[in-house]
Design a protein around this motif. Structure first.
Motif, short mmCIF file in Angstrom:
data_model
loop_
_atom_site.label_atom_id
_atom_site.label_comp_id
_atom_site.label_asym_id
_atom_site.label_seq_id
_atom_site.Cartn_x
_atom_site.Cartn_y
_atom_site.Cartn_z
N LEU A 138 0.89 -1.17 0.00
CA LEU A 138 0.00 0.00 0.00
C LEU A 138 0.92 1.21 0.00
N VAL A 139 0.83 2.03 -1.05
CA VAL A 139 1.74 3.17 -1.17
C VAL A 139 0.91 4.44 -1.00
N ILE A 140 1.29 5.22 0.03
CA ILE A 140 0.51 6.40 0.39
C ILE A 140 1.37 7.64 0.13
N GLU A 141 0.83 8.56 -0.66
CA GLU A 141 1.56 9.78 -0.97
C GLU A 141 1.27 10.82 0.10
N HIS A 142 2.30 11.51 0.54
CA HIS A 142 2.06 12.67 1.42
C HIS A 142 3.08 13.75 1.10
N SER A 143 3.03 14.84 1.84
CA SER A 143 3.83 16.00 1.44
C SER A 143 5.33 15.70 1.46
N TYR A 144 5.79 14.70 2.20
CA TYR A 144 7.22 14.39 2.24
C TYR A 144 7.60 13.29 1.27
N GLY A 145 6.69 12.83 0.45
CA GLY A 145 7.00 11.77 -0.50
C GLY A 145 6.04 10.61 -0.34
N GLU A 146 6.53 9.40 -0.59
CA GLU A 146 5.67 8.22 -0.54
C GLU A 146 6.01 7.36 0.67
N GLN A 147 5.02 6.76 1.21
CA GLN A 147 5.24 5.82 2.32
C GLN A 147 4.73 4.46 1.86
N ARG A 148 5.59 3.44 1.95
CA ARG A 148 5.19 2.07 1.57
C ARG A 148 4.79 1.31 2.82
N VAL A 149 3.66 0.65 2.74
CA VAL A 149 3.17 -0.05 3.93
C VAL A 149 2.85 -1.50 3.56
N LYS A 150 3.44 -2.41 4.31
CA LYS A 150 3.16 -3.85 4.14
C LYS A 150 3.38 -4.47 5.51
N LEU A 151 2.31 -4.69 6.22
CA LEU A 151 2.42 -5.02 7.64
C LEU A 151 2.17 -6.50 7.90
N ALA A 152 2.53 -6.91 9.11
CA ALA A 152 2.27 -8.29 9.56
C ALA A 152 0.77 -8.50 9.72
N ALA A 153 0.35 -9.76 9.61
CA ALA A 153 -1.06 -10.09 9.81
C ALA A 153 -1.50 -9.66 11.21
N GLY A 154 -2.63 -8.99 11.27
CA GLY A 154 -3.14 -8.49 12.56
C GLY A 154 -2.85 -7.02 12.78
N ASP A 155 -1.93 -6.44 11.99
CA ASP A 155 -1.57 -5.03 12.16
C ASP A 155 -2.45 -4.12 11.30
N LEU A 156 -2.56 -2.88 11.76
CA LEU A 156 -3.44 -1.89 11.11
C LEU A 156 -2.64 -0.66 10.70
N VAL A 157 -3.00 -0.09 9.56
CA VAL A 157 -2.47 1.25 9.23
C VAL A 157 -3.66 2.20 9.09
N VAL A 158 -3.51 3.39 9.68
CA VAL A 158 -4.51 4.44 9.49
C VAL A 158 -3.82 5.64 8.83
N TYR A 159 -4.51 6.28 7.89
CA TYR A 159 -3.91 7.41 7.18
C TYR A 159 -5.01 8.37 6.75
N PRO A 160 -4.65 9.63 6.47
CA PRO A 160 -5.69 10.62 6.16
C PRO A 160 -6.47 10.25 4.90
N GLY A 161 -7.77 10.39 4.96
CA GLY A 161 -8.62 10.10 3.82
C GLY A 161 -8.32 10.98 2.61
#
Ligand code: AKG
Ligand code: FE2
Length: 227
Positions: free
Chosen positions: A133-156
């Motif tokens: 899951l690649v999320i763009e924000h003002s400082y660039g891109e953040q790549r997210v790939k988490l362990a099973a059971g983990d959550l990511v929250v990010y601005p809509g």
């Protein structure tokens, strides 16, 4: 604020979720996307209405309720019922998009503003290749790939995508939250303050200054919250 919250679901919860996901009916993911997003969406989604779907939603919502860090970070007013997706085979992916600003609760009357987007992972990174899951924000891109059971929250408000899955399967739950505090920067201040207060209280016990600062936290929340 992009935040990774580990172990929303424990091992038993993840195992139960996978069992239910394996037995549930899947459909084309485009049905719940807006017009722009549907053009770049290529995955499968669990069909709502099944017994498995209901149990999965309850499993996720109960896990969220028990989690103080989730509450502090999101300050939820309404949580849309979690949905479930699968990226597997023929390079399933979800191209760049912004989630719809307003969605409806089941019944189609009550509107919910999507302040916060969430993904809860049911697959481990070793189970699949790609699928970040690649999320763009003002400082660039953040790549997210988490362990099973983990959550990511990010601005809509963020442009984001899920890269093609080239091996295995990526199973996740995704959902949105309308927060009591609409502005992301205000939520971040409150979250950081709350986390520091908890840490200081652990180190120092209750002090007059901590009582005062806890009051300031609540008074800021009172000023900004729309309940
Ligand atoms: O699968 C994910 O992690 C995100 C899905 C997504 O962006 C969406 O359904 O809008
Ligand atoms: Fe999205």
């Amino acid at each position: 604020m992009l935040l990774k919250i580990p172990q929303i679901l424990d091992t038993a919860g993840v195992a139960r979720a996978r069992q239910l996901l394996a037995a549930a009916p899947w459909a084309d993911g485009r049905t719940t996307a807006g017009r722009q997003a549907a053009q770049v969406k290529n995955n499968e989604q669990l069909q709502p209405g099944s017994e498995q779907h209901r149990e999965l939603q309850a499993l996720v919502l109960q896990a969220l309720e028990k989690h103080p860090q989730f509450f502090s970070a999101t300050l939820p007013k309404r949580v849309l019922p979690p949905l479930f997706n699968r990226y597997a085979g023929s390079a399933n992916a979800y191209g760049s998009h912004v989630d719809q600003a307003v969605r409806y609760l089941p019944g189609g009357v009550q509107r919910v503003r999507t302040d916060i987007s969430c993904t809860l992972f049911f697959s481990d990174p070793a189970d699949y290749d790609g699928g970040d899951l690649v999320i763009e924000h003002s400082y660039g891109e953040q790549r997210v790939k988490l362990a099973a059971g983990d959550l990511v929250v990010y601005p809509g408000t963020s442009v984001h995508r899920v890269e093609p899955v080239t091996r295995g399967a990526r199973l996740a739950s995704f959902f949105w939250i309308e927060s009591m505090v609409r502005a992301d920067e205000q939520r971040r201040l409150l979250y950081e303050m709350d986390m520091s207060l908890m840490k200081l209280r652990g180190e120092l016990g209750e002090t007059a200054e901590l009582v005062q600062l806890t009051g300031t936290y609540h008074n800021l929340l009172r000023m900004w919250a729309d309940t």
